[in-house]
Motif scaffolding. Structure first.
Motif, short mmCIF file in Angstrom:
data_model
loop_
_atom_site.label_atom_id
_atom_site.label_comp_id
_atom_site.label_asym_id
_atom_site.label_seq_id
_atom_site.Cartn_x
_atom_site.Cartn_y
_atom_site.Cartn_z
N ALA A 65 0.82 -1.21 0.00
CA ALA A 65 0.00 0.00 0.00
C ALA A 65 0.85 1.26 0.00
CB ALA A 65 -0.94 -0.01 1.22
N VAL A 66 2.01 1.21 0.67
CA VAL A 66 2.87 2.40 0.72
C VAL A 66 3.97 2.35 -0.34
CG1 VAL A 66 2.43 2.79 3.17
CG2 VAL A 66 4.36 1.35 2.49
N ASN A 67 3.85 1.40 -1.29
CA ASN A 67 4.80 1.25 -2.40
C ASN A 67 6.22 0.94 -1.94
OD1 ASN A 67 2.78 1.84 -4.35
ND2 ASN A 67 3.07 4.04 -4.01
N ALA A 68 6.35 0.23 -0.82
CA ALA A 68 7.67 -0.15 -0.31
C ALA A 68 7.99 -1.61 -0.54
CB ALA A 68 7.76 0.17 1.19
N TYR A 69 7.04 -2.36 -1.12
CA TYR A 69 7.27 -3.80 -1.28
C TYR A 69 8.28 -4.10 -2.39
CZ TYR A 69 6.18 -8.77 -1.19
OH TYR A 69 6.27 -10.13 -1.06
N ALA A 70 8.54 -3.13 -3.27
CA ALA A 70 9.52 -3.35 -4.33
C ALA A 70 10.91 -3.59 -3.76
CB ALA A 70 9.55 -2.15 -5.28
N ASP A 71 11.17 -3.01 -2.61
CA ASP A 71 12.47 -3.23 -1.98
C ASP A 71 12.59 -4.64 -1.43
OD1 ASP A 71 14.90 -1.83 -1.55
OD2 ASP A 71 14.51 -1.83 0.60
N VAL A 72 11.48 -5.21 -0.97
CA VAL A 72 11.48 -6.60 -0.50
C VAL A 72 11.66 -7.55 -1.68
CG1 VAL A 72 10.17 -8.34 0.77
CG2 VAL A 72 10.02 -5.94 1.44
N VAL A 73 11.02 -7.24 -2.81
CA VAL A 73 11.18 -8.07 -4.00
C VAL A 73 12.63 -8.04 -4.48
CG1 VAL A 73 10.47 -8.33 -6.42
CG2 VAL A 73 8.79 -7.75 -4.67
N LYS A 74 13.26 -6.88 -4.38
CA LYS A 74 14.67 -6.77 -4.76
C LYS A 74 15.53 -7.71 -3.92
CE LYS A 74 17.18 -4.27 -2.54
NZ LYS A 74 17.88 -3.22 -1.75
N VAL A 75 15.24 -7.76 -2.61
CA VAL A 75 15.99 -8.65 -1.72
C VAL A 75 15.74 -10.10 -2.08
CG1 VAL A 75 16.27 -9.38 0.68
CG2 VAL A 75 15.98 -6.97 0.15
N SER A 76 14.51 -10.45 -2.34
CA SER A 76 14.17 -11.84 -2.67
C SER A 76 14.87 -12.30 -3.94
CB SER A 76 12.65 -11.98 -2.80
OG SER A 76 12.30 -13.31 -3.10
N ASN A 77 14.97 -11.40 -4.92
CA ASN A 77 15.61 -11.75 -6.19
C ASN A 77 17.13 -11.80 -6.07
OD1 ASN A 77 13.11 -11.88 -7.41
ND2 ASN A 77 13.20 -9.77 -8.17
N SER A 78 17.68 -11.20 -5.03
CA SER A 78 19.14 -11.13 -4.89
C SER A 78 19.72 -12.33 -4.15
CB SER A 78 19.53 -9.84 -4.15
OG SER A 78 19.13 -9.93 -2.79
N ARG A 79 18.88 -13.24 -3.69
CA ARG A 79 19.36 -14.36 -2.89
C ARG A 79 20.22 -15.28 -3.75
NH1 ARG A 79 17.91 -17.09 1.92
NH2 ARG A 79 17.95 -19.37 1.79
N LYS A 80 21.49 -15.43 -3.38
CA LYS A 80 22.45 -16.22 -4.14
C LYS A 80 23.17 -17.19 -3.21
CE LYS A 80 22.13 -13.98 -8.15
NZ LYS A 80 21.05 -13.08 -7.78
N LEU A 81 23.70 -18.25 -3.80
CA LEU A 81 24.50 -19.21 -3.05
C LEU A 81 25.86 -18.59 -2.76
CD1 LEU A 81 23.92 -22.16 -2.12
CD2 LEU A 81 25.38 -22.90 -4.00
N ARG A 82 26.30 -18.70 -1.54
CA ARG A 82 27.56 -18.08 -1.14
C ARG A 82 28.74 -18.78 -1.83
NH1 ARG A 82 29.08 -14.93 3.12
NH2 ARG A 82 27.03 -15.16 4.05
N ALA A 83 29.68 -17.99 -2.31
CA ALA A 83 30.92 -18.54 -2.83
C ALA A 83 31.86 -18.83 -1.68
CB ALA A 83 31.56 -17.54 -3.80
#
Length: 379
Positions: free
Chosen positions: A173-191
């Motif tokens: 509702a406050v247009n802040a969920y895009a930042d959470v989606v960014k975090v979810s998409n950035s999840r990577k396996l650690r080198a």
């Protein structure tokens, strides 16, 4: 800039309309010092380390003794025995195969670092001030292009949310969920080997939700990727400036936002919840340097601008062998020689002057040489 606004809007859980306003806390106008933030963050991050060391017996679990001198080998300790490849091999030293490391690590290393309390408070104030500037928040990588205002302040009713689906609806509702989606998409396996040590994945940081009273808000937001929740009385620089980088996206509740003046004070009154604490002062009260320089007060007393190219107060030394003008002043006849040299070169180039031929031997010279040889051979 938010520092130029006297009040901040408070948005409802629907995120569309502002229900009230709150005055901007003075701590959000504190000086932003990346050097202090980076220094304090480096020291504080070291306080979570666990001690590690190699075994005190590593490299020494063998029977080895030096052979001494006289056997044309190094005096390093050597493994006893015979009948195996290991016998006679060097041991113990850090240069040896199977030996201990140089200066084996110990668990009593000084792992933790004490940081001055005032420095930590200065860094926290700087991080809070940076979180109120949209440019710094966006520069840090947060997706705040569509939110209504930075800093984002919500009504106290959000502190009673206890379900994660309601928290997601609030962020959308406050247009802040895009930042959470960014975090979810950035999840990577650690080198590296860290993936075997209970830190298998790595991801970005999302919004930091700061509340005054926990009436379910922690339980609602704690399962969202990248979202962190903290009490306004327990603000931590490691959360406000992760990695030592200023500009964390912060979502406030109204009561937590209003409590900042009591926690950190203003430039007129000291803090009431901290003992003997006043906000750090700015090095410059007016950062508009261009306006200061062009003001009548300064322009009336400064000297007028000088020439763009100033003449040297001394004579530059020049090489007369390379500079013909200096050579002519030192030797006026050099100009005549130079002209003669140029004319001769032009004549030689055009073919008017032939090269000098070597002189031929005369008949008299030949006769003299012959007589000398005859006399020499007759002797």
């Amino acid at each position: 800039m938010s520092a130029a606004r006297p009040v901040i809007n408070v948005y409802t859980s629907t995120g569309k309309d502002a229900s009230a306003t709150v005055p901007l806390p003075a701590v959000l106008t504190a000086p932003i010092r990346p050097d202090i933030v980076n220094f304090v963050h480096t020291n504080m991050a070291k306080n979570k380390r666990q001690p590690y060391a190699v075994s005190v017996k590593a490299g020494h679990q063998t029977s080895a003794e030096s052979w001494g001198t006289g056997r044309a080998v190094a005096r390093i300790p050597r493994v006893n025995g015979s009948g195996t490849h290991r016998a006679g091999q060097a041991a113990f030293g850090n240069m040896c195969r199977g030996g201990r490391m140089f200066a084996p690590t110990k668990t009593w290393r000084k792992w933790h670092i004490k940081t001055n309390l005032n420095q930590k408070r200065f860094a926290t104030a700087s991080a809070l001030a940076a979180s109120a500037l949209p440019s710094l928040v966006m520069a840090r990588g947060h997706r705040v292009e569509k939110i209504e205002e930075v800093p984002l302040v919500l009504a106290d009713s959000v502190e009673t949310i206890s379900k994660t689906k309601d928290a997601v609806a609030l962020l959308k509702a406050v247009n802040a969920y895009a930042d959470v989606v960014k975090v979810s998409n950035s999840r990577k396996l650690r080198a590296g080997v860290g993936k075997l040590r209970n830190r298998r994945h790595r991801q970005r940081r999302g919004p930091l939700v700061i509340f005054n009273e926990d009436n379910g808000i922690v339980k609602a937001f704690r399962n969202l990727p990248g979202v962190e929740v903290v009490d306004v009385r327990r603000l931590n620089l490691l959360q406000l400036a992760p990695g030592g980088h200023l500009g964390r996206f912060v979502i406030w509740t109204k009561s937590a936002f209003a409590l900042l003046d009591s926690l950190y004070g203003t430039y007129e009154t000291p803090a009431t919840l901290k003992k003997d604490y006043v906000l750090p002062a700015h090095i410059m009260t007016n950062p508009d340097v261009t306006r200061l320089i062009n003001s009548d007060e300064i322009q009336s007393v400064v000297r007028p601008a000088g020439n763009k190219h100033e003449k040297r107060p001394f004579t530059q030394k020049k090489n007369p062998l390379r500079n013909q003008g200096v050579m002519n002043r030192l030797n006026p006849y050099a100009q005549v020689l130079r002209r003669a040299e140029i004319v001769a070169g032009l004549k030689a180039k055009s073919g008017k002057v032939s090269k000098a031929q070597p002189a031929k031997k005369t008949q008299r010279a030949k006769t003299t040489a012959t007589k000398f040889l005859e006399t020499l051979h007759s002797a």
